[in-house]
Design an enzyme around this catalytic site. Structure first.
Site, PDB file in Angstrom:
ATOM      1  N   ASP A   1      40.518  51.105  46.987  1.00  0.00           N
ATOM      2  CA  ASP A   1      40.155  50.175  48.052  1.00  0.00           C
ATOM      3  C   ASP A   1      41.240  50.156  49.118  1.00  0.00           C
ATOM      4  OD1 ASP A   1      37.767  49.683  46.851  1.00  0.00           O
ATOM      5  OD2 ASP A   1      38.145  47.570  46.410  1.00  0.00           O
TER       6      ASP A   1
ATOM      7  N   ASP B   1      43.825  47.444  46.905  1.00  0.00           N
ATOM      8  CA  ASP B   1      42.878  46.599  47.649  1.00  0.00           C
ATOM      9  C   ASP B   1      43.533  46.035  48.910  1.00  0.00           C
ATOM     10  OD1 ASP B   1      40.387  45.801  45.491  1.00  0.00           O
ATOM     11  OD2 ASP B   1      42.244  46.573  44.649  1.00  0.00           O
TER      12      ASP B   1
ATOM     13  N   HIS C   1      40.722  52.380  39.471  1.00  0.00           N
ATOM     14  CA  HIS C   1      40.394  51.183  40.244  1.00  0.00           C
ATOM     15  C   HIS C   1      39.935  50.001  39.398  1.00  0.00           C
ATOM     16  CE1 HIS C   1      39.595  48.884  43.790  1.00  0.00           C
ATOM     17  NE2 HIS C   1      38.315  48.739  43.499  1.00  0.00           N
TER      18      HIS C   1
ATOM     19  N   VAL D   1      39.932  43.658  40.971  1.00  0.00           N
ATOM     20  CA  VAL D   1      40.014  42.206  40.882  1.00  0.00           C
ATOM     21  C   VAL D   1      41.093  41.724  41.851  1.00  0.00           C
ATOM     22  CG1 VAL D   1      40.526  40.232  39.394  1.00  0.00           C
ATOM     23  CG2 VAL D   1      39.244  42.179  38.493  1.00  0.00           C
ATOM     24  N   HIS D   2      40.724  40.816  42.738  1.00  0.00           N
ATOM     25  CA  HIS D   2      41.645  40.394  43.795  1.00  0.00           C
ATOM     26  C   HIS D   2      42.581  39.305  43.276  1.00  0.00           C
ATOM     27  CE1 HIS D   2      38.309  41.816  46.764  1.00  0.00           C
ATOM     28  NE2 HIS D   2      38.931  42.809  46.153  1.00  0.00           N
TER      29      HIS D   2
ATOM     30  N   HIS E   1      34.275  40.596  38.011  1.00  0.00           N
ATOM     31  CA  HIS E   1      34.145  41.989  37.579  1.00  0.00           C
ATOM     32  C   HIS E   1      34.284  42.169  36.068  1.00  0.00           C
ATOM     33  CE1 HIS E   1      34.028  43.049  41.760  1.00  0.00           C
ATOM     34  NE2 HIS E   1      35.246  42.573  41.974  1.00  0.00           N
TER      35      HIS E   1
ATOM     36  N   ASN F   1      35.621  51.232  44.977  1.00  0.00           N
ATOM     37  CA  ASN F   1      34.212  51.116  45.349  1.00  0.00           C
ATOM     38  C   ASN F   1      34.010  51.066  46.857  1.00  0.00           C
ATOM     39  OD1 ASN F   1      35.539  48.508  44.674  1.00  0.00           O
ATOM     40  ND2 ASN F   1      33.688  47.617  45.565  1.00  0.00           N
TER      41      ASN F   1
END
Length: 442
Positions: free
Chosen positions: A180, A153, A296, A334-335, A306, A213
């Site tokens: 990502d 990400d 991912h 998940v960030h 999520h 995504n």
């Protein structure tokens, strides 16, 4: 009527309570996260149309590297000249090109050239398209130890740059990215700016990526998904017997690494499932004692964000990974960061995989800081901060994992653990033996 006044005798008591609370909060050692950083903006690029841009490399089978770059000039050759001394190009490789259109956007000419066979653990100097600049890369070692940098990400914000700067300080052999990448999100020129942003690192060490995504970019009835991703980031799917760039595997030193697709079919009747079963059945744990997997969407996630999105994929594929004895699973989405115990089927299991969520590379959407309380019994460490991870497979039995938080632009090691491989642990759980028999895995 006069308003009530606070009794002056109570003021010292109130201050004492406030100070006590502040001290207690500070004493917990909770990390106070720096504020978000803005998306980077890039000036107009005046490079010549034939000048190679967005150069990155990836593994392409045994002793081979795929070099990818973009030019505006469609007549520029897909030529890579390379050698082991600066400016002396003893070898040449020729490849092919692709391009794509997306609404009003037309990509440049995207060149893919596979070079080799190459020596292991060797620095090569190269240039693309018959002209400068000269770049260099180092091939991975042929045997353990080997070190992976891991960050998902990424995007292209100020925190992305901080993460990349920290990875650049790491002595690593290749980069793993569980989805990502650019956060272009339909704005195709953002793929170009991201490609140039990561070029200093991605042209020097192999980058092995899978899709998230934000790579989908589909337009119903008009555009299929992942067109930009597939054109720009070609991975060794054909070399690993896969029919899709969205899932593949590769081997490096003593590791077999499986890269899976969270956004393509994964049920028991799917091509991906059947490919994965065949791929895991072919793994030689004498040659590659370590077995890793990346995708991912995390299967084990105690963050509020999520929740449940990976459940169906987990239901279909976790028994396969368990039967094969996968050691470590990396995910993004998940960030934030989280590491588990060895787990399987929703609970701790000494024969399961360690799951690491590492979707904290620097994306534009910010961190996801709310977690379930209490923490699940399988969760060991969790924190919503930007950062990157480093995995060193030291030998056939032991690996060292560390996660480095971006703290005031310094890579602070905030989580670390030694991991013992399943091949050396003599894992004999009844559930795993039954799974191996079910799937006919050796």
């Amino acid at each position: 009527m006069m308003p009530n006044k606070l009794n002056s005798n109570k003021i010292p008591l109130l201050l004492t309570v406030v100070i006590t609370v502040i001290t207690a909060v500070t004493a917990t050692g909770d990390y106070v996260r720096p504020p978000p950083r803005k998306t980077l903006h890039f000036p107009w690029d005046s490079k010549l149309s034939s000048q190679p841009q967005q150069v990155h490399i990836s593994l392409a089978g045994d002793k081979h590297i795929r070099v990818t770059w973009t030019t505006s000039d469609s007549s520029s050759p897909s030529l890579v000249e390379y050698g082991t001394s600066p400016g002396e190009y003893t070898y040449r490789g020729h490849g092919d090109t692709t391009s794509y259109s997306y609404l009003l956007y037309n990509s440049g000419t995207i060149h893919h050239t596979v070079i080799g066979p190459l020596d292991h653990n060797t620095v090569y100097y190269y240039r693309c398209g018959g002209q400068g600049p000269e770049l260099s890369f180092k091939t991975p070692p042929s045997e353990l130890p080997v070190t992976f940098a891991v960050a998902g990400d990424l995007g292209q914000t100020g925190w992305t740059k901080s993460t990349l700067d920290h990875i650049d300080l790491c002595e690593y052999d290749l980069h793993l990215l569980p989805g990502d990448l650019s956060y272009a999100d339909y704005i195709q020129s953002r793929w170009d700016t991201w490609g140039n942003l990561v070029q200093p690192l991605a042209s020097a060490r192999p980058w092995m990526v899978t899709q998230g995504n934000h790579e989908k970019e589909n337009i119903p009835f008009f555009k299929d998904g992942f067109e930009s991703f597939n054109a720009r980031w070609k991975m060794p799917y054909e070399e690993s017997g896969s029919t899709s760039n969205l899932y593949y595997s590769f081997e490096v030193a003593g590791a077999h690494v499986v890269m899976l697709g969270s956004y393509t079919d994964y049920d028991e009747n799917s091509d991906q499932y059947n490919w994965l079963k065949a791929d895991l059945s072919s793994v030689d744990r004498e040659k590659t004692p370590w077995l890793l997997a990346l995708f991912h969407v995390p299967w084990y996630n105690s963050n509020n964000a999520h929740q449940g999105e990976g459940d169906k994929m987990m239901e279909a594929m976790e028994p396969l990974l368990y039967a094969a004895g996968v050691d470590i699973v990396f995910a993004g989405h998940v960030h934030a960061y989280e590491r588990t115990k060895r787990v399987y089927n929703g609970k701790s299991d000494p024969c399961g995989a360690v799951h690491v969520t590492i979707g904290d590379g620097g994306n534009k959407e910010g961190l996801q800081s709310k977690y379930k309380d209490p923490s699940p019994e399988w969760s060991v460490f969790r924190e919503a901060s930007f950062g990157h991870g480093e995995l060193k497979l030291v030998n056939s039995t032991h690996a060292f994992w560390s996660w480095h938080r971006n703290d005031d632009d310094e890579p602070v090691r905030s989580d670390e653990v030694w991991i013992t491989s399943l091949t050396s642990s003599q894992c004999v759980a009844k559930e795993r033996e039954e799974a191996r028999e079910t799937f006919w895995l050796p």
